[in-house]
Scaffold this motif. Structure first.
Motif, PDB file in Angstrom:
ATOM      1  N   UNK A  69       0.842  -1.197   0.000  1.00  0.00           N
ATOM      2  CA  UNK A  69       0.000   0.000   0.000  1.00  0.00           C
ATOM      3  C   UNK A  69       0.877   1.246   0.000  1.00  0.00           C
ATOM      4  N   UNK A  70       0.364   2.293  -0.597  1.00  0.00           N
ATOM      5  CA  UNK A  70       1.061   3.576  -0.617  1.00  0.00           C
ATOM      6  C   UNK A  70       1.104   4.156   0.799  1.00  0.00           C
ATOM      7  N   UNK A  71       2.247   4.653   1.199  1.00  0.00           N
ATOM      8  CA  UNK A  71       2.350   5.329   2.489  1.00  0.00           C
ATOM      9  C   UNK A  71       1.628   6.671   2.419  1.00  0.00           C
ATOM     10  N   UNK A  72       1.062   7.131   3.519  1.00  0.00           N
ATOM     11  CA  UNK A  72       0.379   8.431   3.506  1.00  0.00           C
ATOM     12  C   UNK A  72       1.374   9.580   3.438  1.00  0.00           C
ATOM     13  N   UNK A  73       0.869  10.757   3.201  1.00  0.00           N
ATOM     14  CA  UNK A  73       1.700  11.958   3.222  1.00  0.00           C
ATOM     15  C   UNK A  73       2.125  12.216   4.665  1.00  0.00           C
ATOM     16  N   UNK A  74       3.408  12.283   4.887  1.00  0.00           N
ATOM     17  CA  UNK A  74       3.954  12.533   6.220  1.00  0.00           C
ATOM     18  C   UNK A  74       4.810  13.787   6.142  1.00  0.00           C
ATOM     19  N   UNK A  75       4.298  14.855   6.667  1.00  0.00           N
ATOM     20  CA  UNK A  75       5.009  16.125   6.569  1.00  0.00           C
ATOM     21  C   UNK A  75       4.703  16.985   7.778  1.00  0.00           C
ATOM     22  N   UNK A  76       5.503  18.001   7.956  1.00  0.00           N
ATOM     23  CA  UNK A  76       5.254  18.927   9.048  1.00  0.00           C
ATOM     24  C   UNK A  76       6.533  19.437   9.674  1.00  0.00           C
ATOM     25  N   UNK A  77       6.376  19.941  10.883  1.00  0.00           N
ATOM     26  CA  UNK A  77       7.480  20.538  11.630  1.00  0.00           C
ATOM     27  C   UNK A  77       8.341  19.447  12.259  1.00  0.00           C
ATOM     28  N   UNK A  78       9.623  19.697  12.319  1.00  0.00           N
ATOM     29  CA  UNK A  78      10.536  18.749  12.947  1.00  0.00           C
ATOM     30  C   UNK A  78      10.895  19.199  14.365  1.00  0.00           C
ATOM     31  N   UNK A  79      11.493  18.275  15.103  1.00  0.00           N
ATOM     32  CA  UNK A  79      11.886  18.547  16.484  1.00  0.00           C
ATOM     33  C   UNK A  79      12.831  19.739  16.569  1.00  0.00           C
ATOM     34  N   UNK A  80      13.687  19.911  15.550  1.00  0.00           N
ATOM     35  CA  UNK A  80      14.659  21.012  15.568  1.00  0.00           C
ATOM     36  C   UNK A  80      14.148  22.261  14.850  1.00  0.00           C
ATOM     37  N   UNK A 168      -3.517   4.023   6.454  1.00  0.00           N
ATOM     38  CA  UNK A 168      -4.790   3.336   6.243  1.00  0.00           C
ATOM     39  C   UNK A 168      -4.918   2.114   7.153  1.00  0.00           C
ATOM     40  N   UNK A 169      -6.117   1.903   7.654  1.00  0.00           N
ATOM     41  CA  UNK A 169      -6.373   0.707   8.445  1.00  0.00           C
ATOM     42  C   UNK A 169      -6.228  -0.529   7.568  1.00  0.00           C
ATOM     43  N   UNK A 170      -5.748  -1.600   8.174  1.00  0.00           N
ATOM     44  CA  UNK A 170      -5.548  -2.837   7.429  1.00  0.00           C
ATOM     45  C   UNK A 170      -4.194  -2.940   6.780  1.00  0.00           C
ATOM     46  N   UNK A 171      -3.415  -1.852   6.825  1.00  0.00           N
ATOM     47  CA  UNK A 171      -2.059  -1.883   6.276  1.00  0.00           C
ATOM     48  C   UNK A 171      -1.077  -2.081   7.422  1.00  0.00           C
ATOM     49  N   UNK A 172       0.190  -2.082   7.092  1.00  0.00           N
ATOM     50  CA  UNK A 172       1.218  -2.156   8.130  1.00  0.00           C
ATOM     51  C   UNK A 172       1.366  -0.782   8.767  1.00  0.00           C
ATOM     52  N   UNK A 188       6.111   2.967  -0.874  1.00  0.00           N
ATOM     53  CA  UNK A 188       5.103   2.010  -0.414  1.00  0.00           C
ATOM     54  C   UNK A 188       5.587   1.266   0.822  1.00  0.00           C
ATOM     55  N   UNK A 189       4.638   0.812   1.632  1.00  0.00           N
ATOM     56  CA  UNK A 189       4.957   0.191   2.920  1.00  0.00           C
ATOM     57  C   UNK A 189       5.405  -1.249   2.695  1.00  0.00           C
ATOM     58  N   UNK A 190       6.667  -1.533   3.033  1.00  0.00           N
ATOM     59  CA  UNK A 190       7.250  -2.844   2.761  1.00  0.00           C
ATOM     60  C   UNK A 190       7.395  -3.717   3.998  1.00  0.00           C
ATOM     61  N   UNK A 191       7.654  -3.108   5.151  1.00  0.00           N
ATOM     62  CA  UNK A 191       7.906  -3.893   6.364  1.00  0.00           C
ATOM     63  C   UNK A 191       7.561  -3.063   7.596  1.00  0.00           C
ATOM     64  N   UNK A 192       7.297  -3.787   8.685  1.00  0.00           N
ATOM     65  CA  UNK A 192       6.962  -3.098   9.936  1.00  0.00           C
ATOM     66  C   UNK A 192       7.256  -3.996  11.124  1.00  0.00           C
ATOM     67  N   UNK A 193       7.630  -3.382  12.233  1.00  0.00           N
ATOM     68  CA  UNK A 193       7.662  -4.077  13.512  1.00  0.00           C
ATOM     69  C   UNK A 193       7.074  -3.164  14.578  1.00  0.00           C
ATOM     70  N   UNK A 194       6.392  -3.765  15.537  1.00  0.00           N
ATOM     71  CA  UNK A 194       5.780  -3.024  16.636  1.00  0.00           C
ATOM     72  C   UNK A 194       6.536  -3.274  17.938  1.00  0.00           C
ATOM     73  N   UNK A 195       7.772  -3.706  17.821  1.00  0.00           N
ATOM     74  CA  UNK A 195       8.603  -3.986  18.987  1.00  0.00           C
ATOM     75  C   UNK A 195       9.949  -3.302  18.819  1.00  0.00           C
ATOM     76  N   UNK A 196      10.655  -3.041  19.923  1.00  0.00           N
ATOM     77  CA  UNK A 196      11.993  -2.464  19.792  1.00  0.00           C
ATOM     78  C   UNK A 196      12.916  -3.408  19.045  1.00  0.00           C
ATOM     79  N   UNK A 197      13.832  -2.850  18.258  1.00  0.00           N
ATOM     80  CA  UNK A 197      14.728  -3.672  17.434  1.00  0.00           C
ATOM     81  C   UNK A 197      16.184  -3.401  17.793  1.00  0.00           C
ATOM     82  N   UNK A 198      17.019  -4.390  17.503  1.00  0.00           N
ATOM     83  CA  UNK A 198      18.460  -4.176  17.612  1.00  0.00           C
ATOM     84  C   UNK A 198      19.016  -3.921  16.218  1.00  0.00           C
TER      85      UNK A 198
END
Length: 213
Positions: A69-80, A168-172, A188-198
């Protein structure tokens, strides 16, 4: 009806009501725990509006190239105090990490993100890292976190979690904190994890997508 039977029935109703209340509270607490610092999905294939994906024993979910699935538009202000639009990163593999300075698992994985992001940058590979900082009411907390763990890539500032809801719901989608999502070169969304990674797990998410033609 005798007085003793009436008392027993009233006591039974109170007991049943108390159990129902406790169950409701427990369910709510579980939902809040998942949304705050949740764990991975189960290990079964899942079908959603974004296609079929599979979650392995490591908690990493992947989806075949033709099903993404296509990733949504992710934009805006950054922490810095800058601005960022991930659409400008198409053509690169994009690693999105949802984190908060208040989240212990985020602190546990932060050093690995610093290490791996530097490796890819030094090697000149087409990989971009972007953080999504959420539920931090102060940018100062987020900045201190990045300085502590050596995070040098930009992070979108999303205290209310609105960017997470664009998926979108139902996607990663990133429905826990921390979450890590890898976008392919087409955005497009290729992979995901919902846990901390090394570092090793992080590379295992990136390399197959980077190798795609």
């Amino acid at each position: 009806m005798s007085l003793s039977r009436a008392r027993i029935r009233r006591s039974s109703r109170r007991s049943t009501g108390g159990r129902a209340t406790l169950l409701a509270v427990a369910a709510l607490a579980g939902a809040l725990t998942l949304s705050a610092c949740g764990g991975p999905d189960g290990g079964k294939p899942v079908s959603g509006s974004g296609g079929n994906y599979v979650t392995g024993a490591s908690g990493i979910s992947t989806v075949s190239k033709e099903e993404r699935a296509e990733a949504p538009k992710l934009d805006g202000e950054t922490v810095d105090d800058g601005t960022l639009d991930t659409a400008a990163l198409k053509g690169k593999v994009v690693v999105l990490n949802v984190w908060g300075s208040w989240c212990p698992p985020c602190r546990a994985e932060a050093g690995h993100f610093a290490t791996v992001s530097k490796e890819y940058a030094d090697a000149g590979k087409d990989v971009a890292f972007v953080g999504i900082n959420t539920r931090d009411n102060s940018k100062q907390n987020a900045i201190a976190f990045e300085e502590t763990y050596g995070i040098t890539y930009p992070s979108l500032y999303d205290p209310a979690g609105k960017l997470m809801l664009r998926f979108p719901k139902g996607t990663l989608n990133p429905n826990a904190i921390p979450s890590t999502i890898v976008l392919d070169k087409e955005g497009k969304i290729a992979a995901r994890t919902l846990a901390p990674v090394n570092a090793e797990q992080l590379r295992s998410m990136i390399e197959p997508v980077l190798a795609e033609k």
